[in-house]
Design an enzyme around this catalytic site. Structure first.
Site, PDB file in Angstrom:
ATOM      1  N   GLY A 153      -9.780 -14.510  25.741  1.00  0.00           N
ATOM      2  CA  GLY A 153      -8.537 -15.698  24.855  1.00  0.00           C
ATOM      3  C   GLY A 153      -7.740 -14.453  23.512  1.00  0.00           C
ATOM      4  O   GLY A 153      -8.398 -14.263  22.667  1.00  0.00           O
ATOM      5  N   ARG A 210      -9.146 -21.525  13.091  1.00  0.00           N
ATOM      6  CA  ARG A 210      -9.672 -21.449  14.734  1.00  0.00           C
ATOM      7  C   ARG A 210      -8.848 -22.655  16.131  1.00  0.00           C
ATOM      8  O   ARG A 210      -7.742 -22.413  16.784  1.00  0.00           O
ATOM      9  CB  ARG A 210     -10.832 -22.198  15.086  1.00  0.00           C
ATOM     10  CG  ARG A 210     -11.378 -21.065  14.497  1.00  0.00           C
ATOM     11  CD  ARG A 210     -13.494 -20.990  14.602  1.00  0.00           C
ATOM     12  NE  ARG A 210     -14.597 -20.429  14.280  1.00  0.00           N
ATOM     13  CZ  ARG A 210     -15.114 -20.554  12.832  1.00  0.00           C
ATOM     14  NH1 ARG A 210     -13.229 -21.597  11.861  1.00  0.00           N
ATOM     15  NH2 ARG A 210     -15.974 -19.934  11.935  1.00  0.00           N
ATOM     16  N   ASN A 247     -12.224 -19.837  21.144  1.00  0.00           N
ATOM     17  CA  ASN A 247     -12.002 -20.599  19.859  1.00  0.00           C
ATOM     18  C   ASN A 247     -10.128 -21.664  20.408  1.00  0.00           C
ATOM     19  O   ASN A 247     -10.104 -20.864  21.341  1.00  0.00           O
ATOM     20  CB  ASN A 247     -12.166 -20.173  19.037  1.00  0.00           C
ATOM     21  CG  ASN A 247     -13.330 -20.162  18.243  1.00  0.00           C
ATOM     22  OD1 ASN A 247     -14.113 -21.230  18.155  1.00  0.00           O
ATOM     23  ND2 ASN A 247     -13.607 -19.021  17.159  1.00  0.00           N
ATOM     24  N   PRO A 248     -10.659 -23.115  19.555  1.00  0.00           N
ATOM     25  CA  PRO A 248     -11.871 -23.785  19.123  1.00  0.00           C
ATOM     26  C   PRO A 248     -12.687 -24.467  20.025  1.00  0.00           C
ATOM     27  O   PRO A 248     -12.765 -24.940  20.696  1.00  0.00           O
ATOM     28  CB  PRO A 248     -10.527 -24.374  18.662  1.00  0.00           C
ATOM     29  CG  PRO A 248      -9.033 -24.750  19.365  1.00  0.00           C
ATOM     30  CD  PRO A 248      -9.440 -23.541  20.140  1.00  0.00           C
ATOM     31  N   ASP A 276     -15.496 -26.193  20.204  1.00  0.00           N
ATOM     32  CA  ASP A 276     -15.931 -27.158  20.199  1.00  0.00           C
ATOM     33  C   ASP A 276     -14.646 -28.040  21.303  1.00  0.00           C
ATOM     34  O   ASP A 276     -14.352 -28.086  22.731  1.00  0.00           O
ATOM     35  CB  ASP A 276     -16.400 -28.397  19.817  1.00  0.00           C
ATOM     36  CG  ASP A 276     -17.366 -27.476  18.947  1.00  0.00           C
ATOM     37  OD1 ASP A 276     -18.585 -27.473  18.741  1.00  0.00           O
ATOM     38  OD2 ASP A 276     -16.286 -27.078  17.632  1.00  0.00           O
ATOM     39  N   HIS A 329     -18.238 -25.764  15.218  1.00  0.00           N
ATOM     40  CA  HIS A 329     -17.308 -24.678  15.336  1.00  0.00           C
ATOM     41  C   HIS A 329     -16.237 -23.907  14.524  1.00  0.00           C
ATOM     42  O   HIS A 329     -15.178 -23.984  15.438  1.00  0.00           O
ATOM     43  CB  HIS A 329     -17.840 -23.389  16.441  1.00  0.00           C
ATOM     44  CG  HIS A 329     -17.808 -22.108  15.894  1.00  0.00           C
ATOM     45  ND1 HIS A 329     -18.696 -21.913  14.819  1.00  0.00           N
ATOM     46  CD2 HIS A 329     -17.008 -21.291  15.877  1.00  0.00           C
ATOM     47  CE1 HIS A 329     -18.062 -20.417  14.521  1.00  0.00           C
ATOM     48  NE2 HIS A 329     -16.646 -20.076  15.830  1.00  0.00           N
ATOM     49  N   THR A 334     -14.091 -10.522  14.148  1.00  0.00           N
ATOM     50  CA  THR A 334     -15.489 -10.937  14.289  1.00  0.00           C
ATOM     51  C   THR A 334     -16.092 -10.585  15.627  1.00  0.00           C
ATOM     52  O   THR A 334     -15.810 -11.354  16.720  1.00  0.00           O
ATOM     53  CB  THR A 334     -15.878 -12.410  13.964  1.00  0.00           C
ATOM     54  OG1 THR A 334     -16.236 -12.929  14.565  1.00  0.00           O
ATOM     55  CG2 THR A 334     -14.995 -12.905  12.556  1.00  0.00           C
TER      56      THR A 334
END
Ligand code: NAD
Length: 309
Positions: free
Chosen positions: A77, A86, A120-121, A123, A175, A230
């Site tokens: 993604g 995010r 991400n995002p 959750d 997160h 990251t």
């Protein structure tokens, strides 16, 4: 133990490297919609593997190649560009997870497979993946705030002069930008943080704690500004979660999974016991009134974004 990684960009490759280096898996298959990229990653990683554990690493050109996988890690993604949050990835990555999950489920054993979400995002993607997969929530797990908690422990370690291994400190909730540093439950070894500071004569006033929380919240933004994305931290976090599952370690990790029902249903990170069957228990840490309020707010933000997709 066969592991499939879907999405072999910056994060997927770092995860493959970290997983390979655990020595706990014998086979890693890589799938990416960019088949050339997946093949190149498999070649490079395969060469690297010849210097260490004997892991068979192959690229597969379709989802049939993931058959027999015990754990599927989803790292596909869009990623954040400098300045993007995010949640800004919501629409793009809803399409990605909606594409991937049905294909994964057609090729794995639904009775046993565990799905680990990194996209991400995070959750919201955990909620979506759990819904589409129809797997028990205990086996659809997001790395959640494992990475944020590691960032918090790293900063505290330097501030307090104690190894990260002796610091129990958790970031809870999303997160993302609404995550909550759970100061009330921090222990250094067997000692509460305030007591530790008294005994060692270290001053950690609220202003310093707020600065630390700010650094934790902004860590990803700073890293993305400096190196474009990251990957090392999340690679290590995913491999650690994998190790915990493979070895049935029953460690407490701040991972994300769906809980609650109806309008209260949400995925977010709380300290949870993780083993071979996935998540076996969720723990409610000590929280101040302000932390509880912030955690509820974080859950509402996640749920609002889930409802919007
Ligand atoms: P990237 O652009 O380097 O790689 C993404 C890969 O996904 C690409 O190779 C792309 O071809 C592939 N892909 C996209 N759609 C696909 C699909 N439908 N099927 C199969 N493959 C597909 O991005 P990245 O830096 O590797 O980041 C990947 C995701 O990981 C992002 O959503 C990013 O925000 C997330 N991330 C999460 C954490 C965390 O702590 N959970 C940390 C860092 C990054």
């Amino acid at each position: 133990m066969k592991i499939a990684i879907i999405g072999v960009g910056t994060v997927g490759s770092a995860v493959a490297t970290a997983v390979k280096n655990t020595g706990f898996v014998h086979e890693i298959v890589l799938y990416d919609r960019d088949a050339v990229r997946a093949t190149a990653a498999a070649d490079d990683l395969g060469h690297a593997a010849s210097f260490g554990f004997d892991v068979k690493i192959t690229a597969v050109s379709n989802y049939r190649g993931i058959r027999g996988s015990d754990i599927v890690i989803i790292a596909a993604g869009a990623n954040q560009k400098p300045g993007e949050t995010r949640m800004d990835l919501l629409n793009k990555n809803t399409a990605v997870i909606s594409d991937i999950i049905p294909r994964v489920m057609s090729n794995v054993d639904a009775k046993h497979v565990k799905i680990i979400i990194l996209t991400n995002p995070l959750d919201v993607m955990v909620m979506l993946a759990q819904k589409l997969s129809r797997l028990p929530a205990t086996r659809v797990i997001g790395t959640g705030t494992m990475l944020d908690s590691a960032r918090l422990r790293t900063i505290l370690s330097r501030q307090l002069g104690v190894s990260t291994q002796s610091i129990n400190a958790y970031v809870l909730g999303e997160h993302g930008d609404s995550s909550v540093v759970n100061w009330s439950s921090v222990t250094i070894g067997a000692i509460g943080l305030d007591d530790f500071c008294r005994q060692t004569k270290i001053s950690l006033p609220m202003t310093t704690r707020n600065t630390i929380a700010h650094r934790v919240h902004n860590a990803a933004y700073e890293i993305i500004r400096g190196r474009g994305a990251t990957w090392d931290g999340i690679g290590a976090a995913a491999a650690d979660l994998l190790r915990c599952i493979i070895n049935d370690e029953h460690r407490i990790l701040t991972v994300s999974t769906v809980s609650g029902t109806g309008t209260d249903m949400v995925a977010m990170s709380l300290p949870r016991i993780v083993g071979a069957n996935g998540i076996t228990a969720t723990l409610r840490p000590k929280m101040s009134a302000a932390e509880s309020t912030a955690l509820r707010r974080s859950g509402k933000i996640i749920r609002k974004n889930y409802d919007a997709i």
